[in-house]
Scaffold this motif. Structure first.
Motif, PDB file in Angstrom:
ATOM      1  N   ASP A   2       0.844  -1.184   0.000  1.00 36.04           N
ATOM      2  CA  ASP A   2       0.000   0.000   0.000  1.00 36.04           C
ATOM      3  C   ASP A   2       0.883   1.239   0.000  1.00 36.04           C
ATOM      4  O   ASP A   2       2.112   1.147   0.121  1.00 36.04           O
ATOM      5  N   ASP A 144      -5.332  -3.432  -5.652  1.00 34.94           N
ATOM      6  CA  ASP A 144      -4.426  -2.929  -4.610  1.00 34.94           C
ATOM      7  C   ASP A 144      -3.293  -2.104  -5.209  1.00 34.94           C
ATOM      8  O   ASP A 144      -2.902  -1.075  -4.646  1.00 34.94           O
ATOM      9  N   GLU A 145      -2.758  -2.556  -6.337  1.00 40.25           N
ATOM     10  CA  GLU A 145      -1.659  -1.828  -6.975  1.00 40.25           C
ATOM     11  C   GLU A 145      -2.124  -0.480  -7.506  1.00 40.25           C
ATOM     12  O   GLU A 145      -1.409   0.521  -7.372  1.00 40.25           O
ATOM     13  N   GLU A 147      -4.626   1.282  -6.330  1.00 43.26           N
ATOM     14  CA  GLU A 147      -4.862   2.123  -5.161  1.00 43.26           C
ATOM     15  C   GLU A 147      -3.542   2.602  -4.555  1.00 43.26           C
ATOM     16  O   GLU A 147      -3.453   3.739  -4.067  1.00 43.26           O
ATOM     17  N   THR A 148      -2.527   1.760  -4.597  1.00 41.96           N
ATOM     18  CA  THR A 148      -1.214   2.170  -4.112  1.00 41.96           C
ATOM     19  C   THR A 148      -0.640   3.276  -4.988  1.00 41.96           C
ATOM     20  O   THR A 148      -0.117   4.275  -4.484  1.00 41.96           O
ATOM     21  N   GLY A 151      -2.542   6.381  -4.247  1.00 43.31           N
ATOM     22  CA  GLY A 151      -2.191   6.864  -2.910  1.00 43.31           C
ATOM     23  C   GLY A 151      -0.829   7.528  -2.853  1.00 43.31           C
ATOM     24  O   GLY A 151      -0.633   8.502  -2.128  1.00 43.31           O
TER      25      GLY A 151
END
Length: 263
Positions: A2, A144-145, A147-148, A151
């Motif tokens: 994350d 997830d990637e 969103e990372t 982020g």
């Protein structure tokens, strides 16, 4: 992985990659030790990395081994040559390309089915947390990637998702645009100097005006034409200046500049 813990690696660490790392460290609070990089000339790489606390490595393989998200920032014509030796290792990583003109199909062919990649075009104001990253909407990052990625970079850049065929146009505006904007800043300041302002004062006034006008548009969404009209009193000084710019063909010149980048 994350955004709070992801390790970022740059394969290639020229002006754009350095700007991205600088923005992450100085404006997004990412520790320099979470970032690593390699480049063709190790001595120059160390000089770029040391002030930021970025770890310098001698090979792409070392970068890939020591990061979760790999940013590809070498010249487009070198990407295939540089990545081929680490192709298998990259299949286990999230790959973010900032190499102009290399889109989804290129990386799908190079890295193979099952690889996770995203093509983007950032711009240099990302170094001070005021950047733009245009992203191809077709990509293979998992949730997830993605969103990372968002982020990490949304604190320092506007992230705009576009169809692949529009990335080059977005690059003309946001990627080439800083050069065009700098020319306008310089010309506006020259006008001030011509009429008696000290050079540095003229630059400060012009730069702050441009930054403030852009922020006002982003904050309010007001149409640029309406923003112009709000400053133009009937028979006033501003409308006379606007008329001079129109007579000189400023709008057409700017549009031709965008066209030229795409030819």
């Amino acid at each position: 992985m994350d955004a709070r813990s992801a390790r970022i690696g740059f394969i290639g660490f020229g002006n754009m990659a350095s700007a991205m790392a600088k923005g992450l460290i100085e404006c997004a609070g990412i520790e320099g030790s979470r970032i690593c990089a390699c480049a063709a000339h190790f001595d120059s790489l160390e000089k770029r990395c040391k002030p930021l606390g970025v770890r310098a490595f001698k090979s792409p393989a070392e970068v890939v081994e020591n990061c979760d998200l790999v940013v590809i920032s070498v010249k487009p014509y070198l990407v295939g040559e540089v990545l081929s030796p680490v192709r298998e290792a990259l299949r286990e990583k999230a790959v973010i390309s900032v190499a102009a003109g290399l889109l989804f199909d290129f990386y799908e062919d190079l890295l193979g089915e099952g690889s996770r990649h995203l093509s983007t075009i950032p711009n240099t104001p990302i170094a001070i947390g005021k950047g733009v990253i245009s992203c191809e909407e077709r990509h293979t990052l998992d949730v997830d990637e993605w969103e990372t990625f968002v982020g990490l970079f949304s604190p320092i850049a506007l992230i705009e998702v576009l169809p692949g065929h529009l990335l080059s146009v977005a690059s003309a505006l946001a990627g080439c645009g800083p050069a065009f904007a700098a020319m306008f800043l310089e010309a506006l300041a020259d006008g001030g100097v011509k009429n008696g302002l000290p050079r540095q004062t003229a630059y400060r006034l012009a730069a702050q005006m441009m930054a403030g006008t852009a922020e006002l548009h982003l904050a309010t969404g007001t149409h640029p034409g309406a923003m112009k009209d709000a400053v133009c009193s009937p028979g006033g000084t501003t409308i006379k200046g606007v008329a001079a710019l129109e007579n000189a063909g400023m709008r057409g010149a700017v549009m031709r500049a965008v066209d030229a980048t795409l030819s």
